[in-house]
Design a protein around this motif. Structure first.
Motif, PDB file in Angstrom:
ATOM      1  N   ARG A  48       1.147  -1.424   0.016  1.00  0.00           N
ATOM      2  CA  ARG A  48       0.551   0.000  -0.241  1.00  0.00           C
ATOM      3  C   ARG A  48       0.849   1.224  -0.355  1.00  0.00           C
ATOM      4  N   ASP A  49       2.073   1.429   0.726  1.00  0.00           N
ATOM      5  CA  ASP A  49       2.744   2.393   1.022  1.00  0.00           C
ATOM      6  C   ASP A  49       3.988   2.185   0.089  1.00  0.00           C
ATOM      7  N   GLY A  50       4.018   1.407  -0.649  1.00  0.00           N
ATOM      8  CA  GLY A  50       4.962   1.658  -2.161  1.00  0.00           C
ATOM      9  C   GLY A  50       5.946   1.249  -2.058  1.00  0.00           C
ATOM     10  N   TYR A  51       6.271   0.489  -0.482  1.00  0.00           N
ATOM     11  CA  TYR A  51       8.377  -0.142  -0.487  1.00  0.00           C
ATOM     12  C   TYR A  51       8.042  -1.505  -1.365  1.00  0.00           C
ATOM     13  N   ARG A  52       9.255  -1.302  -2.046  1.00  0.00           N
ATOM     14  CA  ARG A  52       9.115  -3.296  -2.546  1.00  0.00           C
ATOM     15  C   ARG A  52       9.834  -4.167  -1.564  1.00  0.00           C
ATOM     16  N   ASN A  53       9.458  -5.120  -1.594  1.00  0.00           N
ATOM     17  CA  ASN A  53       9.689  -6.470  -1.174  1.00  0.00           C
ATOM     18  C   ASN A  53       9.263  -7.684  -2.090  1.00  0.00           C
ATOM     19  N   GLU A  54      10.816  -8.026  -1.476  1.00  0.00           N
ATOM     20  CA  GLU A  54      10.982 -10.086  -1.839  1.00  0.00           C
ATOM     21  C   GLU A  54      10.573 -10.304  -0.405  1.00  0.00           C
TER      22      GLU A  54
END
Length: 70
Positions: A48-54
């Motif tokens: 939702r907040d636009g952080y990249r995550n893998e």
């Protein structure tokens, strides 16, 4: 790279540690979060907040999430 190891902690401590690490991230930086289980509310918030995550499930069963600030 910073590693936040929140395995073995009771909720809400893993979420709180992740939030502390996020608050310190500068644009372009990232950290790795280690958990015992999949943090669905955290993943929704990151998206939702636009952080990249893998997300990666390690051989030992730990959930490893690489989180980056755009």
């Amino acid at each position: 790279m910073t590693i936040v190891d929140a395995r073995g902690l009771e909720p809400p401590e893993p979420f709180e540690r992740a939030m502390e690490a996020l608050a310190e991230l500068q644009p372009g930086q990232q950290f790795t979060l280690l958990l015992d289980r999949m943090p669905h509310p955290l993943l929704r918030m990151l998206d939702r907040d636009g952080y990249r995550n893998e997300v990666n499930i390690r051989d030992d069963g730990a959930v490893e999430i690489l989180i980056g600030r755009p």
